[in-house]
Motif scaffolding. Structure first.
Motif, short mmCIF file in Angstrom:
data_model
loop_
_atom_site.label_atom_id
_atom_site.label_comp_id
_atom_site.label_asym_id
_atom_site.label_seq_id
_atom_site.Cartn_x
_atom_site.Cartn_y
_atom_site.Cartn_z
N SER A 93 35.48 41.65 50.49
CA SER A 93 36.41 43.09 50.74
C SER A 93 35.55 43.76 52.08
N THR A 94 36.44 44.05 52.90
CA THR A 94 35.79 45.35 53.72
C THR A 94 36.70 46.53 53.75
N ASP A 142 35.43 45.75 40.71
CA ASP A 142 35.11 46.60 41.59
C ASP A 142 34.55 46.36 42.86
N ARG A 143 33.97 47.42 43.68
CA ARG A 143 33.58 47.15 44.91
C ARG A 143 32.39 45.89 45.03
N ASN A 144 31.43 46.21 43.66
CA ASN A 144 30.32 45.33 43.62
C ASN A 144 30.89 43.81 43.07
N ASN A 171 42.71 47.31 54.55
CA ASN A 171 42.43 48.95 54.73
C ASN A 171 43.76 49.62 54.14
N ALA A 195 43.39 50.12 50.64
CA ALA A 195 42.38 51.31 50.12
C ALA A 195 42.62 52.49 50.94
N GLN A 217 26.88 43.60 50.20
CA GLN A 217 27.76 42.51 50.13
C GLN A 217 27.30 41.17 50.90
N PHE A 244 41.53 51.91 46.20
CA PHE A 244 40.83 50.92 46.04
C PHE A 244 40.43 50.49 44.44
N ASP A 245 40.07 51.40 43.79
CA ASP A 245 40.00 51.31 42.20
C ASP A 245 41.33 50.78 41.37
N ARG A 270 38.08 50.03 52.94
CA ARG A 270 37.71 51.26 52.30
C ARG A 270 38.60 52.40 52.94
N CYS A 314 41.81 47.44 42.52
CA CYS A 314 41.03 46.40 41.87
C CYS A 314 41.60 46.35 40.23
#
Length: 307
Positions: A148-149, A129-131, A99, A102, A166, A108-109, A151, A112
């Motif tokens: 990834s948790t 990325d998130r996906n 956390n 991010a 996810q 977060f981006d 956010r 990554c």
């Protein structure tokens, strides 16, 4: 035998110079917390001692389950990348974000992009990325699966999120690696068990995570976030999956949380007959090098749940 080391919640310091513009967000609360608390108890010298002890034990792989930074400032993210380079090759070190990584929208981006080499699956050349989570790495008979948790959340909140998309991808990875007979290790930042942390820090999607584990199987779950050397289990007796937490890697002795520790897993056997030995090593005093604090046979039938 495969030897896996696990650290978390490094919270690298000291903080770089912070502008008023940087603090015009949730970061102002984190900055105050750092000045009042974390800077007195989170020390680079402690992290260096822990890392040196890990390397002396020659693990085959190192899992880092998040919170490398504090406020997710650009300079912190870049500093963490240089620190990861000192840990070892991206082939030998796997990271999932926490956390604090991010902390604010957009962080977060950036994480990554900067840490992609340590947070991507085998043979994956597309941007992280998130996906891209969960990602999969196979090392010998071990499957390392990064979830990834992380956010950005509101002030005073540090929750994590494990959502349907996810979860579906994780189930497919667990099925595929299970058919291969691999020892499946899930790396996640927030503890996927109820009561492990306070409500404002808990994971949303715990029931979803448990459903995936019960349906698709796993052999070990590693997490951070709580700053505690914890042990829980998912599942019923005979099919229980150990869920193992660890003290913060940068925590100096004398704070409210246990001093810095790391987990060392010796994994042996084969599908249906895996053997897992967990050794916790850590500091007990400011001038005392790391030592064995606890050894557990997680694959033994006599093991009991902590919660």
């Amino acid at each position: 035998m495969f030897r896996l080391a696990h650290i978390s919640d490094v919270h690298l310091g000291p903080l770089p110079d912070v502008s008023y513009r940087d603090l015009a967000s949730k970061r102002v609360l984190g900055y105050v917390n750092w000045q009042r608390n974390r800077r007195r108890h989170m020390h680079d010298a402690v992290i260096d001692t822990i890392v040196a002890d890990i390397k002396a034990r020659s693990p085959d792989h190192l899992a880092v389950t998040g919170d490398l930074v504090n406020l997710a400032l650009d300079a912190e993210i870049e500093m963490a990348k240089h620190w990861l380079e000192t840990l070892g090759s991206p082939h030998d070190v796997s990271v999932v974000p926490g956390n604090h990584d991010a902390y604010v929208p957009g962080a977060f981006d950036k994480v990554c992009r900067s840490w992609a080499a340590w947070m991507s699956g085998d043979g994956i050349n597309t941007p992280v990325d998130r996906n891209a989570f969960p990602y999969l790495r196979e090392r010998g008979d071990v499957a390392l699966i990064g979830v990834s948790t992380a956010r950005a959340t509101a002030p005073f909140m540090a929750n994590g999120f494990f959502m349907e998309g996810q979860a579906g991808r994780l189930g497919k990875i667990l099925d595929a690696t299970g058919r291969q007979g691999l020892f499946r290790v899930i790396m996640i930042h927030h503890p996927p068990v109820r009561g492990a942390v306070s409500q404002q820090k808990r994971l949303f999607g715990i029931a979803r995570f448990h459903k995936i584990i019960r349906r698709h199987g796993a052999e070990l779950v590693l997490h951070g976030h709580s700053h505690l050397p914890s042990l829980f289990f998912i599942g019923t007796r005979g099919t229980r999956v150990p869920v193992v937490g660890v003290a913060a890697a940068g925590q100096a002795p004398g704070g409210n949380h246990p001093a810095a520790q790391y987990n060392l897993f010796d994994i042996d056997g084969e599908k249906g007959n895996w053997r897992i030995q967990l050794t916790r090593r850590g500091l007990t005093g400011p001038a005392i090098p790391p030592s064995d604090l606890q050894t557990l046979e997680l694959g033994a039938p006599a093991a009991t749940a902590a919660s």
